[in-house]
Design a protein around this motif. Structure first.
Motif, PDB file in Angstrom:
ATOM      1  N   VAL A   1      -0.067  -5.626   1.509  1.00  0.00           N
ATOM      2  CA  VAL A   1      -0.503  -4.241   1.335  1.00  0.00           C
ATOM      3  C   VAL A   1       0.285  -3.307   2.244  1.00  0.00           C
ATOM      4  O   VAL A   1       0.722  -2.220   1.826  1.00  0.00           O
ATOM      5  CB  VAL A   1      -2.016  -4.112   1.592  1.00  0.00           C
ATOM      6  CG1 VAL A   1      -2.423  -2.644   1.679  1.00  0.00           C
ATOM      7  CG2 VAL A   1      -2.798  -4.813   0.486  1.00  0.00           C
ATOM      8  N   ARG A   2       0.486  -3.708   3.481  1.00  0.00           N
ATOM      9  CA  ARG A   2       1.215  -2.855   4.426  1.00  0.00           C
ATOM     10  C   ARG A   2       2.604  -2.521   3.918  1.00  0.00           C
ATOM     11  O   ARG A   2       3.012  -1.347   3.900  1.00  0.00           O
ATOM     12  CB  ARG A   2       1.304  -3.548   5.793  1.00  0.00           C
ATOM     13  CG  ARG A   2       2.098  -2.754   6.833  1.00  0.00           C
ATOM     14  CD  ARG A   2       2.189  -3.507   8.150  1.00  0.00           C
ATOM     15  NE  ARG A   2       2.790  -4.827   7.986  1.00  0.00           N
ATOM     16  CZ  ARG A   2       4.098  -5.045   7.901  1.00  0.00           C
ATOM     17  NH1 ARG A   2       4.950  -4.017   7.953  1.00  0.00           N
ATOM     18  NH2 ARG A   2       4.567  -6.269   7.756  1.00  0.00           N
ATOM     19  N   VAL A   3       3.343  -3.548   3.462  1.00  0.00           N
ATOM     20  CA  VAL A   3       4.717  -3.330   2.994  1.00  0.00           C
ATOM     21  C   VAL A   3       4.736  -2.506   1.707  1.00  0.00           C
ATOM     22  O   VAL A   3       5.552  -1.588   1.558  1.00  0.00           O
ATOM     23  CB  VAL A   3       5.427  -4.683   2.787  1.00  0.00           C
ATOM     24  CG1 VAL A   3       6.781  -4.470   2.123  1.00  0.00           C
ATOM     25  CG2 VAL A   3       5.595  -5.404   4.119  1.00  0.00           C
ATOM     26  N   LEU A   4       3.827  -2.798   0.793  1.00  0.00           N
ATOM     27  CA  LEU A   4       3.803  -2.063  -0.473  1.00  0.00           C
ATOM     28  C   LEU A   4       3.425  -0.600  -0.255  1.00  0.00           C
ATOM     29  O   LEU A   4       3.995   0.294  -0.885  1.00  0.00           O
ATOM     30  CB  LEU A   4       2.832  -2.724  -1.455  1.00  0.00           C
ATOM     31  CG  LEU A   4       3.256  -4.093  -1.996  1.00  0.00           C
ATOM     32  CD1 LEU A   4       2.172  -4.669  -2.914  1.00  0.00           C
ATOM     33  CD2 LEU A   4       4.579  -4.005  -2.758  1.00  0.00           C
ATOM     34  N   VAL A   5       2.469  -0.349   0.629  1.00  0.00           N
ATOM     35  CA  VAL A   5       2.080   1.037   0.915  1.00  0.00           C
ATOM     36  C   VAL A   5       3.217   1.782   1.607  1.00  0.00           C
ATOM     37  O   VAL A   5       3.528   2.935   1.261  1.00  0.00           O
ATOM     38  CB  VAL A   5       0.797   1.071   1.775  1.00  0.00           C
ATOM     39  CG1 VAL A   5       0.543   2.492   2.298  1.00  0.00           C
ATOM     40  CG2 VAL A   5      -0.402   0.602   0.966  1.00  0.00           C
ATOM     41  N   GLU A   6       3.860   1.130   2.574  1.00  0.00           N
ATOM     42  CA  GLU A   6       4.953   1.779   3.304  1.00  0.00           C
ATOM     43  C   GLU A   6       6.101   2.171   2.376  1.00  0.00           C
ATOM     44  O   GLU A   6       6.805   3.158   2.624  1.00  0.00           O
ATOM     45  CB  GLU A   6       5.479   0.851   4.400  1.00  0.00           C
ATOM     46  CG  GLU A   6       4.547   0.719   5.593  1.00  0.00           C
ATOM     47  CD  GLU A   6       5.061  -0.292   6.612  1.00  0.00           C
ATOM     48  OE1 GLU A   6       6.096  -0.946   6.322  1.00  0.00           O
ATOM     49  OE2 GLU A   6       4.438  -0.427   7.682  1.00  0.00           O
ATOM     50  N   ASN A   7       6.294   1.411   1.312  1.00  0.00           N
ATOM     51  CA  ASN A   7       7.397   1.667   0.387  1.00  0.00           C
ATOM     52  C   ASN A   7       6.944   2.331  -0.913  1.00  0.00           C
ATOM     53  O   ASN A   7       7.703   2.395  -1.881  1.00  0.00           O
ATOM     54  CB  ASN A   7       8.131   0.359   0.086  1.00  0.00           C
ATOM     55  CG  ASN A   7       8.886  -0.157   1.297  1.00  0.00           C
ATOM     56  OD1 ASN A   7      10.003   0.280   1.565  1.00  0.00           O
ATOM     57  ND2 ASN A   7       8.264  -1.065   2.043  1.00  0.00           N
ATOM     58  N   ALA A   8       5.695   2.816  -0.932  1.00  0.00           N
ATOM     59  CA  ALA A   8       5.138   3.619  -2.032  1.00  0.00           C
ATOM     60  C   ALA A   8       4.943   2.842  -3.332  1.00  0.00           C
ATOM     61  O   ALA A   8       4.754   3.443  -4.381  1.00  0.00           O
ATOM     62  CB  ALA A   8       6.005   4.853  -2.287  1.00  0.00           C
ATOM     63  N   TYR A   9       4.956   1.496  -3.260  1.00  0.00           N
ATOM     64  CA  TYR A   9       4.626   0.714  -4.448  1.00  0.00           C
ATOM     65  C   TYR A   9       3.110   0.571  -4.602  1.00  0.00           C
ATOM     66  O   TYR A   9       2.622   0.166  -5.656  1.00  0.00           O
ATOM     67  CB  TYR A   9       5.280  -0.665  -4.388  1.00  0.00           C
ATOM     68  CG  TYR A   9       6.785  -0.576  -4.515  1.00  0.00           C
ATOM     69  CD1 TYR A   9       7.373  -0.312  -5.746  1.00  0.00           C
ATOM     70  CD2 TYR A   9       7.611  -0.736  -3.404  1.00  0.00           C
ATOM     71  CE1 TYR A   9       8.754  -0.204  -5.863  1.00  0.00           C
ATOM     72  CE2 TYR A   9       8.982  -0.631  -3.516  1.00  0.00           C
ATOM     73  CZ  TYR A   9       9.545  -0.367  -4.743  1.00  0.00           C
ATOM     74  OH  TYR A   9      10.906  -0.251  -4.864  1.00  0.00           O
TER      75      TYR A   9
END
Length: 320
Positions: free
Chosen positions: A56-64
């Motif tokens: 979730v952290r990576v996807l949110v940070e990259n707007a996915y």
């Protein structure tokens, strides 16, 4: 077809971190109008909270993935860019087709699907209408072999050389396919302006084989069965040239072509999800309705039907 739950379990258990990320995106795509708390997302995907936290952290940070002000999660805007890039020039067609296919799906109680050909595969671009039990093939992004007898809507209005290349496209396609029978179905489709296929057992089994192709360890074994199943589809009367007034047909799909500015098929519009056998009259009514939708999209996008299309329909499409 492998349903979401089976696919989720396989991705989570067998595919490592990448598979778990795909499982999260798959779930959000299937529920794109909803938002979920972190705990709900963990429960729905079967991924541990510790593992899900990093995803979730990576996807949110990259707007996915998007986190709303109340902390709930949903798909993010970066997904749109990926989809636009994958669809490319067909995005305008999809925008034109969206209200027409949505209305068609609602009025007929079916699913309306847009598809195109990329290399040796038919790719599902969009689906409108409620999820139906009897339309296991038609998920957005689904890839289907563009090999006999599948895909007649993309070549029925082309030339003989194009048809011959289709017959020879796949080395996995058996040489004993009845080309004359398929040509007869293609000629019938050319005359009426739409194609259709019947639901057969081999097609459902072929879908299972195609899912095995996603697993690198089983690619060689799975490919060995593709041609055999394509041949069985012909044997089970997947394509029918003549309709009998007194018969009922277990229809899988009806398709009509959308043409570009030089008369090539750029996209197909389809109706799927039939829950009961259809009579000749019902198939023809739906075929004409779908053809009308396809011609409206063709005209609105600046396309034109080729000389091999029925004359009356071709003339109408050029004057709109």
């Amino acid at each position: 077809m492998e349903d979401f739950e089976a696919r989720r379990q396989r991705l989570v258990k067998e595919s490592g971190p990448t598979g778990r990320t795909v499982a999260v995106l798959d779930f959000l795509a299937l529920n794109s109008e909803s938002e979920y708390t972190f705990a709900e997302l963990a429960r729905q995907t079967g991924i541990s909270k510790a593992t899900l936290h990093d995803i979730v952290r990576v996807l949110v940070e990259n707007a996915y993935m998007r986190r709303s002000t109340n902390g709930r999660l949903s798909l993010g805007p970066a997904i749109i860019g990926l989809g636009d890039a994958a669809i490319g020039s067909r995005l305008a067609l999809l925008n034109l087709s969206r209200p027409l296919l949505s209305q068609l799906a609602a009025s007929e109680g079916l699913q309306a699907v847009a598809s195109t050909v990329t290399d040796d595969e038919i790719v599902i671009l969009a689906r409108h209408g409620d999820r139906l039990v009897r339309s296991p093939w038609y998920e957005v992004g689904e890839r289907i072999p563009f090999a006999p007898p599948i895909g007649t809507v993309f070549l029925a209005w082309g030339d003989e050389a194009e048809l011959q290349r289709w017959f020879e496209k796949s080395d996995d396609t058996p040489s004993d396919l009845d080309h004359d029978e398929i040509r007869s179905a293609v000629r019938a489709a050319r005359e009426r302006g739409y194609t259709f296929g019947l639901r057969v057992n081999a097609r459902e089994r072929l879908q299972l084989v195609l899912h095995r192709l996603e697993d690198e360890e089983t690619v060689d074994g799975a490919k060995a069965h593709v041609g055999e199943l394509l041949a069985e589809m012909k044997d089970e009367r997947y394509l029918v040239a003549e309709l009998n007034e007194s018969s009922a047909y277990d229809v899988d799909f009806i398709s009509s072509p959308v043409f570009d500015s030089v008369g090539r098929v750029s996209m197909a519009v389809n109706v799927v999800g039939f829950t009961r056998p259809q009579s000749k009259m019902q198939i023809e009514r739906l075929g004409r309705l779908l053809l009308s939708v396809a011609m409206r999209i063709t005209a609105a996008s600046g396309g034109v039907a080729p000389d091999s299309f029925p004359f009356e329909i071709r003339s109408n499409s050029r004057t709109r």
